[in-house]
Design an enzyme around this catalytic site. Structure first.
Site, PDB file in Angstrom:
ATOM      1  N   ASN A 238     -22.977  11.200  66.049  1.00 53.70           N
ATOM      2  CA  ASN A 238     -22.609  11.152  67.455  1.00 53.70           C
ATOM      3  C   ASN A 238     -22.950   9.812  68.117  1.00 53.70           C
ATOM      4  OD1 ASN A 238     -22.316  12.231  70.353  1.00 53.70           O
ATOM      5  ND2 ASN A 238     -24.506  11.756  70.233  1.00 53.70           N
TER       6      ASN A 238
ATOM      7  N   LYS B 124     -13.447   2.378  66.034  1.00 51.82           N
ATOM      8  CA  LYS B 124     -13.065   3.791  65.934  1.00 51.82           C
ATOM      9  C   LYS B 124     -11.855   3.996  65.024  1.00 51.82           C
ATOM     10  CE  LYS B 124     -16.246   5.677  68.541  1.00 51.82           C
ATOM     11  NZ  LYS B 124     -17.275   6.580  67.970  1.00 51.82           N
TER      12      LYS B 124
ATOM     13  N   SER C  92     -15.388  10.406  66.809  1.00 53.87           N
ATOM     14  CA  SER C  92     -14.595   9.196  66.995  1.00 53.87           C
ATOM     15  C   SER C  92     -14.202   9.142  68.469  1.00 53.87           C
ATOM     16  CB  SER C  92     -13.384   9.218  66.068  1.00 53.87           C
ATOM     17  OG  SER C  92     -12.555   8.095  66.266  1.00 53.87           O
TER      18      SER C  92
ATOM     19  N   TYR D 263     -13.951  -1.590  70.705  1.00 56.70           N
ATOM     20  CA  TYR D 263     -14.235  -0.162  70.516  1.00 56.70           C
ATOM     21  C   TYR D 263     -13.165   0.482  69.634  1.00 56.70           C
ATOM     22  CZ  TYR D 263     -15.552   4.614  71.959  1.00 56.70           C
ATOM     23  OH  TYR D 263     -15.967   5.939  71.994  1.00 56.70           O
TER      24      TYR D 263
END
Length: 279
Positions: free
Chosen positions: A82, A151, A133, A147
């Site tokens: 997480n 991801k 994700s 980012y």
């Protein structure tokens, strides 16, 4: 049936919600974070709780935390990757060092933890790896280049990891939330681009203002997402992909339609590219 959950980034946001709800449901929880005192304060005291120090970018810490989990609870049933952060800005204004730090945390971080946990799961021929994700891992967005790069990497890694570990009874689920109030946009999680280029200045100022105004106003409820993830973890055959949020589902569907359209548009030039053998 009680399970052992190993949760990263449990000191705040979604990680705290998952840990609390797992404990309330009768599970045993290894709650990890860079600051164990913060994790303990956020999650609270509980007989079935082990708090462990873990900076996910440190493979040694990941191994030690996994060993502590097995020593304390005998096994790890569910790993929840997480922990994450967010580097926001336009590509040219994100420095090379920032880009590397983003990928180090959001891609190599969960890889480090998964690599540390997999031997115990493999030995038992059972386990479930859940990696959070983002819809930004499926759909590119403005101001999210770093980012999204990390991801999108998570998506490819998890989609391929599935085939590696399924023969050992280990399941994988990659989670693609939309906008949830998970504290990703608080100062402790968000880093703005450190470079400044005049051509981007006006857009940067305006976009940064929008992102800052969204903090705490995102439509998704992290407590509900945590509950949904516990339900996913309880399934005998969990889904390889879980799209979460009323905003994320139509975005994922639109991306699917877009890919189909692009594949069809490529047919004339892209389908017949094999080497012609000499007669």
């Amino acid at each position: 049936m009680s399970k052992v959950f190993f949760i990263t980034g449990a000191g705040r946001g979604l990680g705290t919600d998952i840990a609390r709800q797992a404990l309330a449901a009768g599970h045993r929880v290894v709650a990890t974070g860079r600051k164990p005192a913060q994790v303990r304060e956020a999650v609270g005291e509980h007989d079935n709780l082990l708090v462990a120090a873990l900076d996910i970018t440190d493979p040694g810490q990941a191994r030690r935390a996994a060993e502590q989990a097995v020593e304390t609870f005998g096994r790890i049933d569910v790993l929840v990757n997480n922990a994450a952060n967010f580097y926001a800005g336009y590509f040219e204004e994100i420095s090379d060092a920032q880009m590397r730090r983003q990928i180090e945390t959001n891609l190599f971080g969960p890889m480090n933890v998964t690599r540390a946990v997999l031997p115990a799961m493999r030995a038992r021929r059972a386990g479930h790896i859940i990696t959070v994700s983002s819809i930004a891992g499926l759909v590119g967005q403005e101001f999210c280049v770093a980012y999204a790069a990390a991801k999108f990497g998570v998506e490819g890694w998890m989609e391929s990891l599935r085939f590696d570990v399924e023969p050992f009874g280990i399941r994988t689920t990659v989670v693609e939330p939309g906008f949830f109030r998970t504290e990703l946009l608080v100062d402790a999680s968000t880093t703005w681009a450190e470079l400044s280029i005049d051509d981007y200045a006006e857009r940067t100022a305006a976009t940064k203002k929008v992102w800052e105004s969204m903090n705490g106003q995102q439509p998704g409820d992290p407590a509900k997402l945590a509950d949904a993830l516990l339900k996913v973890a309880d399934l005998e055959e969990p889904p390889p992909r879980f799209v979460a949020g009323a905003d994320a589902i139509p975005a994922a569907e639109a991306k699917g339609h877009e890919l189909i359209a692009q594949a069809r548009a490529s047919r004339a030039l892209g389908a017949d590219l094999a080497h012609d053998e000499a007669a």
